[in-house]
Design a protein around this motif. Sequence first.
Motif, PDB file in Angstrom:
ATOM      1  N   THR A  42       7.561 -32.551   1.993  1.00  0.00           N
ATOM      2  CA  THR A  42       6.184 -32.707   1.510  1.00  0.00           C
ATOM      3  C   THR A  42       6.170 -32.669  -0.012  1.00  0.00           C
ATOM      4  N   ARG A  43       5.518 -33.665  -0.606  1.00  0.00           N
ATOM      5  CA  ARG A  43       5.382 -33.688  -2.070  1.00  0.00           C
ATOM      6  C   ARG A  43       3.952 -33.389  -2.503  1.00  0.00           C
ATOM      7  N   VAL A  44       2.959 -33.976  -1.801  1.00  0.00           N
ATOM      8  CA  VAL A  44       1.552 -33.832  -2.195  1.00  0.00           C
ATOM      9  C   VAL A  44       0.744 -33.307  -1.015  1.00  0.00           C
ATOM     10  N   VAL A  45       0.008 -32.223  -1.273  1.00  0.00           N
ATOM     11  CA  VAL A  45      -0.837 -31.617  -0.250  1.00  0.00           C
ATOM     12  C   VAL A  45      -2.292 -31.690  -0.719  1.00  0.00           C
ATOM     13  N   HIS A  46      -3.139 -32.218   0.149  1.00  0.00           N
ATOM     14  CA  HIS A  46      -4.579 -32.306  -0.110  1.00  0.00           C
ATOM     15  C   HIS A  46      -5.233 -31.110   0.562  1.00  0.00           C
ATOM     16  N   LEU A  47      -5.920 -30.274  -0.223  1.00  0.00           N
ATOM     17  CA  LEU A  47      -6.584 -29.089   0.310  1.00  0.00           C
ATOM     18  C   LEU A  47      -8.072 -29.151   0.005  1.00  0.00           C
ATOM     19  N   TYR A  48      -8.886 -28.773   0.967  1.00  0.00           N
ATOM     20  CA  TYR A  48     -10.317 -28.678   0.706  1.00  0.00           C
ATOM     21  C   TYR A  48     -10.575 -27.474  -0.188  1.00  0.00           C
ATOM     22  N   ILE A 112      -5.955 -39.662  -7.554  1.00  0.00           N
ATOM     23  CA  ILE A 112      -4.648 -39.779  -6.911  1.00  0.00           C
ATOM     24  C   ILE A 112      -4.789 -40.751  -5.744  1.00  0.00           C
ATOM     25  N   ALA A 113      -3.772 -41.558  -5.533  1.00  0.00           N
ATOM     26  CA  ALA A 113      -3.804 -42.531  -4.434  1.00  0.00           C
ATOM     27  C   ALA A 113      -3.641 -41.809  -3.103  1.00  0.00           C
ATOM     28  N   VAL A 114      -4.439 -42.185  -2.126  1.00  0.00           N
ATOM     29  CA  VAL A 114      -4.357 -41.593  -0.788  1.00  0.00           C
ATOM     30  C   VAL A 114      -2.951 -41.782  -0.214  1.00  0.00           C
ATOM     31  N   SER A 115      -2.295 -42.866  -0.562  1.00  0.00           N
ATOM     32  CA  SER A 115      -0.951 -43.145  -0.050  1.00  0.00           C
ATOM     33  C   SER A 115       0.089 -42.128  -0.506  1.00  0.00           C
ATOM     34  N   GLN A 147      -7.724 -43.353   6.361  1.00  0.00           N
ATOM     35  CA  GLN A 147      -7.231 -44.054   5.180  1.00  0.00           C
ATOM     36  C   GLN A 147      -5.803 -43.638   4.813  1.00  0.00           C
ATOM     37  N   CYS A 148      -5.368 -42.500   5.338  1.00  0.00           N
ATOM     38  CA  CYS A 148      -4.044 -41.961   5.002  1.00  0.00           C
ATOM     39  C   CYS A 148      -2.933 -42.746   5.692  1.00  0.00           C
ATOM     40  N   LYS A 149      -1.707 -42.550   5.206  1.00  0.00           N
ATOM     41  CA  LYS A 149      -0.560 -43.198   5.853  1.00  0.00           C
ATOM     42  C   LYS A 149      -0.413 -42.663   7.280  1.00  0.00           C
ATOM     43  N   ASN A 151       1.841 -41.323   9.093  1.00  0.00           N
ATOM     44  CA  ASN A 151       2.570 -40.078   9.386  1.00  0.00           C
ATOM     45  C   ASN A 151       2.014 -38.863   8.637  1.00  0.00           C
ATOM     46  N   VAL A 152       0.819 -38.982   8.039  1.00  0.00           N
ATOM     47  CA  VAL A 152       0.251 -37.832   7.342  1.00  0.00           C
ATOM     48  C   VAL A 152      -0.003 -36.711   8.342  1.00  0.00           C
ATOM     49  N   GLN A 153       0.265 -35.492   7.915  1.00  0.00           N
ATOM     50  CA  GLN A 153      -0.010 -34.322   8.738  1.00  0.00           C
ATOM     51  C   GLN A 153      -1.414 -33.828   8.412  1.00  0.00           C
ATOM     52  N   ALA A 154      -2.199 -33.488   9.435  1.00  0.00           N
ATOM     53  CA  ALA A 154      -3.551 -32.961   9.254  1.00  0.00           C
ATOM     54  C   ALA A 154      -3.602 -31.586   9.912  1.00  0.00           C
ATOM     55  N   ILE A 155      -3.659 -30.552   9.086  1.00  0.00           N
ATOM     56  CA  ILE A 155      -3.634 -29.180   9.583  1.00  0.00           C
ATOM     57  C   ILE A 155      -4.957 -28.504   9.264  1.00  0.00           C
ATOM     58  N   GLY A 156      -5.617 -27.997  10.298  1.00  0.00           N
ATOM     59  CA  GLY A 156      -6.868 -27.281  10.125  1.00  0.00           C
ATOM     60  C   GLY A 156      -6.625 -25.810   9.861  1.00  0.00           C
ATOM     61  N   LEU A 157      -7.598 -25.177   9.204  1.00  0.00           N
ATOM     62  CA  LEU A 157      -7.576 -23.730   8.994  1.00  0.00           C
ATOM     63  C   LEU A 157      -8.751 -23.137   9.749  1.00  0.00           C
ATOM     64  N   SER A 158      -8.490 -22.080  10.516  1.00  0.00           N
ATOM     65  CA  SER A 158      -9.570 -21.462  11.275  1.00  0.00           C
ATOM     66  C   SER A 158      -9.325 -19.965  11.439  1.00  0.00           C
TER      67      SER A 158
END
Length: 188
Positions: A42-48, A112-115, A147-149, A151-158
């Motif tokens: 992983t190089r770039v992580v998108h966080l809310y 930053i590009a979504v890709s 819109q993401c590539k 193989n993007v991982q989508a991890i929720g926090l709860s």
Amino acid sequence: MMDKNSLRALYKKKRLALTYVEIETANQQIFEQFQKIDFSQTRVVHLYTPIAKWNEPDTQLLREYLWFSGKRCATGIVVENTSEMQHVEIFPDTQFRQNNWGIPEPIDAKPIAVSEIDLVVVPLLCCDKEGNRVGYGKGFYDVFLRQCKPNVQAIGLSFFEPLQEVISAEAHDVKLSGLLSPNQFYRF
């Protein structure tokens, strides 16, 4: 199947009922689970950025850990009157201000590009054991994740464990690939 609107109301109420100590303890436990994830690819992580008045799980410790680990971090800025976000890179010195919905958004951030994004940390109210999530109902993350590539991982926090009963999903819903709760990291 469980109805999203009922779950949305129930889990907003459950989260708002948590005490400060319960929230801080759960945030620390989620952070401990986060540290167990392999980020070597992983190089770039998108966080809310969390909305404090809604007692959302905090992402600050996660961001700091990622920066310390040499990773790049990004977040979204809501595009007014749409169901889309602009995505920007954030740094330890990035300044934030609250938008009209109380969401902290970076000031003067670089797009930053979504890709480039490898992993997305997704806000939610609850999810089921198959990765179907209930958010706030605006669809921002469903639009973004499509819109993401591939193989993007989508991890929720709860603060809560995944529901055993399946949540009714719609065609536009994007499933999570994982969930971080205070007790465990679930892969879907």
